[in-house]
Scaffold this active site. Sequence first.
Site, short mmCIF file in Angstrom:
data_model
loop_
_atom_site.label_atom_id
_atom_site.label_comp_id
_atom_site.label_asym_id
_atom_site.label_seq_id
_atom_site.Cartn_x
_atom_site.Cartn_y
_atom_site.Cartn_z
N GLY A 65 62.94 13.23 52.81
CA GLY A 65 61.99 13.13 51.70
C GLY A 65 62.61 13.09 50.32
O GLY A 65 63.54 12.31 50.04
N THR B 78 56.08 12.00 52.60
CA THR B 78 57.37 12.42 53.18
C THR B 78 57.06 13.09 54.52
O THR B 78 55.98 12.92 55.06
CB THR B 78 58.06 13.45 52.26
OG1 THR B 78 57.22 14.62 52.22
CG2 THR B 78 58.28 12.94 50.85
N ASP C 262 70.51 27.77 56.06
CA ASP C 262 69.09 28.03 55.88
C ASP C 262 68.95 28.79 54.57
O ASP C 262 69.58 29.85 54.40
CB ASP C 262 68.59 28.88 57.07
CG ASP C 262 67.08 29.06 57.05
OD1 ASP C 262 66.49 29.18 55.95
OD2 ASP C 262 66.48 29.08 58.14
N VAL C 263 68.16 28.27 53.65
CA VAL C 263 68.08 28.92 52.32
C VAL C 263 67.50 30.33 52.41
O VAL C 263 67.62 31.11 51.47
CB VAL C 263 67.27 28.08 51.30
CG1 VAL C 263 67.96 26.75 50.99
CG2 VAL C 263 65.83 27.86 51.74
N TYR D 193 50.79 28.61 49.74
CA TYR D 193 51.67 27.53 49.27
C TYR D 193 51.55 27.39 47.75
O TYR D 193 52.56 27.30 47.04
CB TYR D 193 51.34 26.19 49.96
CG TYR D 193 52.21 25.06 49.43
CD1 TYR D 193 53.58 25.04 49.67
CD2 TYR D 193 51.66 24.03 48.66
CE1 TYR D 193 54.38 24.02 49.16
CE2 TYR D 193 52.46 23.01 48.16
CZ TYR D 193 53.82 23.01 48.40
OH TYR D 193 54.62 22.01 47.90
N SER E 263 55.41 21.65 41.91
CA SER E 263 54.33 20.85 42.51
C SER E 263 53.09 20.95 41.63
O SER E 263 52.94 21.90 40.86
CB SER E 263 53.98 21.40 43.90
OG SER E 263 52.81 20.79 44.41
N PRO F 209 55.43 17.14 41.38
CA PRO F 209 54.73 15.97 41.93
C PRO F 209 53.37 16.34 42.52
O PRO F 209 53.16 17.46 42.98
CB PRO F 209 55.66 15.48 43.04
CG PRO F 209 56.94 16.26 42.91
CD PRO F 209 56.56 17.54 42.23
N ARG G 238 69.48 22.01 56.97
CA ARG G 238 69.84 22.64 58.25
C ARG G 238 70.20 21.61 59.30
O ARG G 238 70.91 21.92 60.25
CB ARG G 238 68.66 23.49 58.75
CG ARG G 238 68.37 24.71 57.89
CD ARG G 238 67.03 25.30 58.23
NE ARG G 238 65.96 24.34 57.99
CZ ARG G 238 64.68 24.54 58.24
NH1 ARG G 238 64.29 25.70 58.75
NH2 ARG G 238 63.78 23.62 57.99
#
Length: 251
Positions: A14, A187, A59-60, A152, A139, A182, A35
């Site tokens: 994406g 994506t 992995d963050v 989210y 976002s 955005p 990952r």
Amino acid sequence: MNQKIALVTGATSGIGKATALLLGENGFDIIACGRRNDRLAALKDELNGKCEVYSLSFDVRDKQSVAREIALLPSNWSKIDLLINNAGNAHGLAPIQDGDLEDWDAMIDINVKGLLYVSKAVMQGMISRGVGQIINVGSIAGKEVYPNGNVYCASKFAVDALTAGMRRDLYDKGIRVSQVCPGMVETEFGLVRFKGDEARAASIYTGYQPLTAEDVADAICYMATRPAHVNVADMLLLSSDQAASTMINKK
Ligand code: NDP
Ligand code: 8X3
């Protein structure tokens, strides 16, 4: 090597992948993070001949791993000029009373804490060199809450707050901090949000023209290539068919 180094999280898909590709064609060497190692290898192949690429798999959510991998970068890769904090996803879309605790943990741990862990590891060097740029992928969900978006949206409101906070703490240390926000971008985001349900994922992008990952990469590249005295602090980027989170002109 080119003169500048950009570290891009979520470069396997994406927006992150498109950004790594575009920055790689615009004067940056790329530290590509994610990952999925097969995808990191494919990205490196795609950028072959355009720039140098160093792949980092972590992995963050794993703060030890984030700190270790970034601390262990070879010296010719350690002076990071630009950090793109992009890794993230929505997990689920449900009223708060039906929310899944695992989904909540994933969104807070990846979108918020992961961004903090990576920033912490990268900003130390920027501070000591007195120069750097951090662009967070926020976002429209961090600007307005929509029904069932609850956690989210909260994670992206946190990105909005952290962008403002980081800018206030870092601007006098030579570090520009900003975010791109955005609206709908086609994506793998929908696939992750709806846990692999392809039909449901596709349905959120049908009947109108959503943004592409390349559109967002273009905005990020613009922000990253302004002169040093210019900081595009906050960019809301929407499809022309979208006016607000819940206002999409579907034909
Ligand atoms: P994708 O699902 O296509 O990409 C998500 C990327 O994040 C992948 O590269 C993935 O890599 C990485 N990632 C996810 N979880 C982790 C993790 N735990 N550790 C490391 N990397 C991780 O979605 P998008 O490109 O759309 O999303 C990128 C960003 O854009 C996100 O922050 C998202 O919130 C934001 N955004 C998206 C919009 C949209 O409509 N698509 C709109 C507005 C913002 P891997 O799985 O290999 O680890
Ligand atoms: C992704 C855009 O509207 O699906 O951040 O939350 S939205």
